[in-house]
Design a protein around this motif. Structure first.
Motif, PDB file in Angstrom:
ATOM      1  N   TYR A  26     -11.644 -19.618  17.582  1.00  0.00           N
ATOM      2  CA  TYR A  26     -12.067 -19.259  16.233  1.00  0.00           C
ATOM      3  C   TYR A  26     -11.307 -18.059  15.678  1.00  0.00           C
ATOM      4  O   TYR A  26     -10.844 -18.085  14.549  1.00  0.00           O
ATOM      5  N   LEU A  27     -11.155 -17.004  16.456  1.00  0.00           N
ATOM      6  CA  LEU A  27     -10.503 -15.796  15.960  1.00  0.00           C
ATOM      7  C   LEU A  27      -9.041 -16.025  15.586  1.00  0.00           C
ATOM      8  O   LEU A  27      -8.636 -15.699  14.467  1.00  0.00           O
ATOM      9  N   PRO A  28      -8.201 -16.598  16.468  1.00  0.00           N
ATOM     10  CA  PRO A  28      -6.800 -16.822  16.071  1.00  0.00           C
ATOM     11  C   PRO A  28      -6.685 -17.760  14.858  1.00  0.00           C
ATOM     12  O   PRO A  28      -5.820 -17.566  13.999  1.00  0.00           O
ATOM     13  N   GLU A  29      -7.541 -18.745  14.778  1.00  0.00           N
ATOM     14  CA  GLU A  29      -7.502 -19.669  13.637  1.00  0.00           C
ATOM     15  C   GLU A  29      -7.892 -18.948  12.344  1.00  0.00           C
ATOM     16  O   GLU A  29      -7.313 -19.192  11.292  1.00  0.00           O
ATOM     17  N   THR A  30      -8.833 -18.034  12.430  1.00  0.00           N
ATOM     18  CA  THR A  30      -9.236 -17.258  11.266  1.00  0.00           C
ATOM     19  C   THR A  30      -8.106 -16.340  10.810  1.00  0.00           C
ATOM     20  O   THR A  30      -7.869 -16.179   9.609  1.00  0.00           O
ATOM     21  N   VAL A  31      -7.395 -15.752  11.755  1.00  0.00           N
ATOM     22  CA  VAL A  31      -6.263 -14.883  11.416  1.00  0.00           C
ATOM     23  C   VAL A  31      -5.171 -15.698  10.726  1.00  0.00           C
ATOM     24  O   VAL A  31      -4.615 -15.269   9.710  1.00  0.00           O
ATOM     25  N   ARG A  32      -4.874 -16.891  11.250  1.00  0.00           N
ATOM     26  CA  ARG A  32      -3.877 -17.755  10.599  1.00  0.00           C
ATOM     27  C   ARG A  32      -4.323 -18.132   9.193  1.00  0.00           C
ATOM     28  O   ARG A  32      -3.531 -18.157   8.257  1.00  0.00           O
ATOM     29  N   PHE A  33      -5.611 -18.433   9.041  1.00  0.00           N
ATOM     30  CA  PHE A  33      -6.140 -18.774   7.730  1.00  0.00           C
ATOM     31  C   PHE A  33      -5.980 -17.595   6.767  1.00  0.00           C
ATOM     32  O   PHE A  33      -5.571 -17.767   5.624  1.00  0.00           O
TER      33      PHE A  33
END
Length: 61
Positions: free
Chosen positions: A29-36
């Motif tokens: 969740y965290l890396p995907e949120t950063v990419r978003f």
């Protein structure tokens, strides 16, 4: 807004909804949120650049 910017915006909305509704673990969740967040910032930059190129007033008089 150009069609490509509208497509970009719709893709961001879909990703935001997927993130919101995700039941994946925090390590995903965290890396995907950063990419978003990076992509959303890039979209805002492109939107601003497009508005400046179209000579749209950015502040009301």
């Amino acid at each position: 807004m150009s069609q490509s910017l509208e497509d970009y915006r719709l893709a961001l909305v879909e990703r935001a909804l997927r993130l919101r509704d995700s039941d994946k673990p925090p390590n995903w969740y965290l890396p995907e949120t950063v990419r978003f967040a990076k992509d959303a910032t890039n979209f805002l930059y492109l939107l601003l650049k497009s508005a400046i190129a179209a000579d749209v007033p950015l502040m009301p008089h």
